[in-house]
Design an enzyme around this catalytic site. Structure first.
Site, PDB file in Angstrom:
ATOM      1  N   LYS A 166       0.836  -1.189   0.000  1.00 32.13           N
ATOM      2  CA  LYS A 166       0.000   0.000   0.000  1.00 32.13           C
ATOM      3  C   LYS A 166       0.876   1.245   0.000  1.00 32.13           C
ATOM      4  CE  LYS A 166      -4.174  -1.613  -0.092  1.00 32.13           C
ATOM      5  NZ  LYS A 166      -5.116  -1.241  -1.159  1.00 32.13           N
ATOM      6  N   ASP A 217      -0.155  -0.325  -4.567  1.00 37.09           N
ATOM      7  CA  ASP A 217      -1.572   0.013  -4.695  1.00 37.09           C
ATOM      8  C   ASP A 217      -1.805   1.366  -4.033  1.00 37.09           C
ATOM      9  OD1 ASP A 217      -4.297   0.139  -4.898  1.00 37.09           O
ATOM     10  OD2 ASP A 217      -4.704  -1.558  -3.578  1.00 37.09           O
ATOM     11  N   GLU A 259      -1.140  -0.288  -9.038  1.00 37.18           N
ATOM     12  CA  GLU A 259      -2.593  -0.457  -9.036  1.00 37.18           C
ATOM     13  C   GLU A 259      -3.295   0.853  -8.698  1.00 37.18           C
ATOM     14  OE1 GLU A 259      -5.765  -3.056  -6.396  1.00 37.18           O
ATOM     15  OE2 GLU A 259      -3.840  -3.962  -6.938  1.00 37.18           O
ATOM     16  N   ASP A 289      -8.230  -0.937 -10.604  1.00 39.93           N
ATOM     17  CA  ASP A 289      -9.044  -1.653  -9.623  1.00 39.93           C
ATOM     18  C   ASP A 289     -10.365  -0.916  -9.428  1.00 39.93           C
ATOM     19  OD1 ASP A 289     -10.216  -2.947  -7.480  1.00 39.93           O
ATOM     20  OD2 ASP A 289      -8.663  -2.439  -6.047  1.00 39.93           O
ATOM     21  N   LYS A 299     -12.716  -8.161  -8.581  1.00 42.63           N
ATOM     22  CA  LYS A 299     -13.144  -8.695  -7.295  1.00 42.63           C
ATOM     23  C   LYS A 299     -14.530  -9.275  -7.458  1.00 42.63           C
ATOM     24  CE  LYS A 299     -10.150  -5.455  -4.937  1.00 42.63           C
ATOM     25  NZ  LYS A 299      -9.950  -4.376  -3.969  1.00 42.63           N
TER      26      LYS A 299
END
Length: 329
Positions: free
Chosen positions: A106, A137, A163, A189, A213
């Site tokens: 992250k 991300d 991401e 995403d 997802k």
């Protein structure tokens, strides 16, 4: 098929799972797990999502609980997940993901700097070694200019991809143009998960990889169609699901994910509790593709408060009504 509301909630439980560290701004993950004819399934849109957005999540709940899905493989590879922690915490976090050779880190956490991100990614690279795949991300939190600067700083760590560095599809497309010489691929995403048209990213040339997802895309059946139509490499990831929801993601990953990538489905390691005594945790860098049975003891231990339970049941009722109206329209 839309089950009757009474059938849907006849064996439903709301849990509040404590997390090891803050992730995505939360320290407790709430979810509603329920039993369908095919086994346990999950409804867990984030609390800030409107009912209209949560509708896709309930479609996924029903798809997994009321549809038979045959596992396409026994297991799938998964990545380790490193929240926005100080470098000194990285090695201990990675130890919770035995055998994983990919890490998602992250970055762009509010209150942190690019220097913090560089230090964290550098430590992940040091601990995992030169052969590991390292992803970052940003959850769409960088502006276009900030993303360019940050990726210039992070590119030397041989990123597998970045991401959702920016929020919008147009920004992602422009970012790809600006950093064409860096060799950093862009993955989308939120631009897929929260979009009314999940394929808009692919058509706009705004990403090299799609992160999908199961719950936000309406379940295994619907997400498989999106992946088939995208024409891009796809990585299946978690939405901070319980092990029940991770099982849903594992079925999707086994059936439709691009070979050579690790799924982002090892996130049960981020929780201090779960709904099952056999959680979906990485072993030798992989998780099994299986349906999960819940533990009545753990459902009771991690039961949400009566107020939160009532909130989730009311939410499920409202979203069910939206789906029923759509079916009858």
């Amino acid at each position: 098929m839309l089950p009757d509301l009474t059938d849907l909630l006849s064996d439903a439980h709301v849990v509040a799972l404590p997390m090891r560290v803050r992730f995505r701004g939360i320290t407790t993950r709430e979810a509603l797990v329920l039993r369908g004819p095919q086994g346990w399934t999950e409804f867990s849109p984030f609390v800030e999502y409107a009912d209209t957005e949560a509708a896709a999540w309930l479609r996924a709940t029903i798809d997994f609980g009321w549809t038979e899905h045959v596992p396409a493989a026994q297991s799938v590879p998964v990545n380790a997940t490193v929240p926005a922690v100080a470098p000194g915490a990285v090695e201990g976090l990675l130890a919770r993901y035995p055998g994983c050779t990919t890490a998602k880190v992250k970055v762009a956490e509010p209150g942190t700097t690019v220097e913090d991100d560089v230090a964290r990614v550098a430590e992940v690279r040091r601990v995992m070694g030169a052969d590991a795949a390292v992803r970052i991300d940003a959850n769409g939190l960088w502006s276009l200019d900030e993303a360019v600067v940050a990726l210039e700083r992070l590119a030397p760590f041989d990123l597998q991809y970045a991401e959702q560095p920016c929020r919008t599809v147009d920004e992602l497309a422009e970012l790809r143009r600006r950093i064409a010489g860096l060799g950093v691929r862009i993955a989308a995403d939120e631009s897929v998960r929260k979009a009314s048209d999940p394929l808009a990213v692919a058509r706009a040339g705004a990403a090299d990889v799609l992160v999908v997802k199961a719950q936000p895309l309406g379940g295994v059946t619907a997400a498989r169609r999106v992946i088939a139509d995208a024409g891009l490499p796809c990585v299946v990831s978690s939405a901070l699901d319980t092990s029940v929801g991770l099982g849903m993601g594992a079925f999707l990953a086994a059936a439709a994910m691009t070979p050579g990538y690790a799924a982002g489905l090892g996130t049960a390691a981020m929780f201090l509790g779960d709904v099952t005594s056999d959680p979906v945790l990485p072993t030798n860098g992989r998780i099994g593709v299986r349906r999960v049975d819940v533990s009545p003891t753990l459902l009771a231990r991690f039961a949400a408060s009566p107020e939160r339970t009532a909130w989730w049941r009311a939410r499920a009722e409202r979203v069910h009504a939206l789906l029923a109206a759509d079916v009858t329209a």
